[in-house]
Design an enzyme around this catalytic site. Sequence first.
Site, PDB file in Angstrom:
ATOM      1  N   SER A 107       0.838  -1.194   0.000  1.00 41.09           N
ATOM      2  CA  SER A 107       0.000   0.000   0.000  1.00 41.09           C
ATOM      3  C   SER A 107       0.881   1.256   0.000  1.00 41.09           C
ATOM      4  O   SER A 107       1.659   1.462  -0.929  1.00 41.09           O
ATOM      5  CB  SER A 107      -0.955  -0.044   1.199  1.00 41.09           C
ATOM      6  N   ASP A 217     -10.046  -4.746  -4.419  1.00 42.82           N
ATOM      7  CA  ASP A 217      -9.404  -3.743  -3.566  1.00 42.82           C
ATOM      8  C   ASP A 217     -10.077  -2.396  -3.809  1.00 42.82           C
ATOM      9  O   ASP A 217      -9.936  -1.807  -4.870  1.00 42.82           O
ATOM     10  CB  ASP A 217      -7.914  -3.661  -3.890  1.00 42.82           C
ATOM     11  N   HIS A 247      -7.919  -5.502   0.068  1.00 48.70           N
ATOM     12  CA  HIS A 247      -6.684  -4.719   0.012  1.00 48.70           C
ATOM     13  C   HIS A 247      -5.458  -5.463   0.537  1.00 48.70           C
ATOM     14  O   HIS A 247      -4.369  -5.352  -0.030  1.00 48.70           O
ATOM     15  CB  HIS A 247      -6.879  -3.420   0.799  1.00 48.70           C
TER      16      HIS A 247
END
Length: 272
Positions: A107, A217, A247
């Site tokens: 991320s 996601d 995610h």
Amino acid sequence: MADAREHAIEGHRGTIVVREWPNPRARYLALVVHGYGEHVGRYAEPAKALVAHGAAVFGPDHVGHGRSAGERVVIEDFEDVVADVHRAVGLARSAHPDLPAVMIGHSMGGLIAARYAQLHGAGLAALVLSGPVIGDWELPRRLLALDEIPATPISPASLSRDPGVGAAYAADPLVWHGPMKRPTVEAFARMLDTVSTESRNGGIGQLPLLWLHGADDRLVPLPGSRVGIEELRADETTERIYAGARHEVFHETNQGDVLTDLVHFLDGALAH
């Protein structure tokens, strides 16, 4: 697996705590770069798999995150965080000076790791990006257009189909459960532009790249990250898109498949 231990190093704004999952018979180093609002302690399961595969695993809590110093979740310049990660890499190399190193960024950590690869890729054997914040991520533009950033925390249900993951996240006192802060959002926007611009000036070339992403996601939608992956212009890119996954693919219900794909990729990269 030996118990994890912590090290304190001096970062750009106070103490950075680096977690180590040691391996006395390590054949490579794995540097884990965590995402926004969380901490590297959430990566115990991937670290266990990496240690079993032969890695000594290290990962810093970024400034303002986890056990490290700094106002919570405030990052004024991601270049400083990349420099902190480089200090953590130095700590790992001081313990294992002759081993190849791979970097795994999730991320926000994917953005940091991508920038790290642009600056220091010659010192890496492989780069792994999981749900990376790169390319066309529209959230900063949307938030910065508002007079006030709404106090909307990350939904635990957006992380994984496993409800236990969301429950543990919600109960974790080291996770930030408040709103994003404007300096950090501004820093995101700048670093997204920097990584894209530097990619146009020259990609990461021969550094093997693995891209992992959940098809469902909603925090970092897949199409925007694909733009960033293509911009990085790695000569050798492997992608694994997981149907139905959200995610955090390392914490998903198909975690076993994800970790198998990870170590299989690393086998190939380390054999180069």
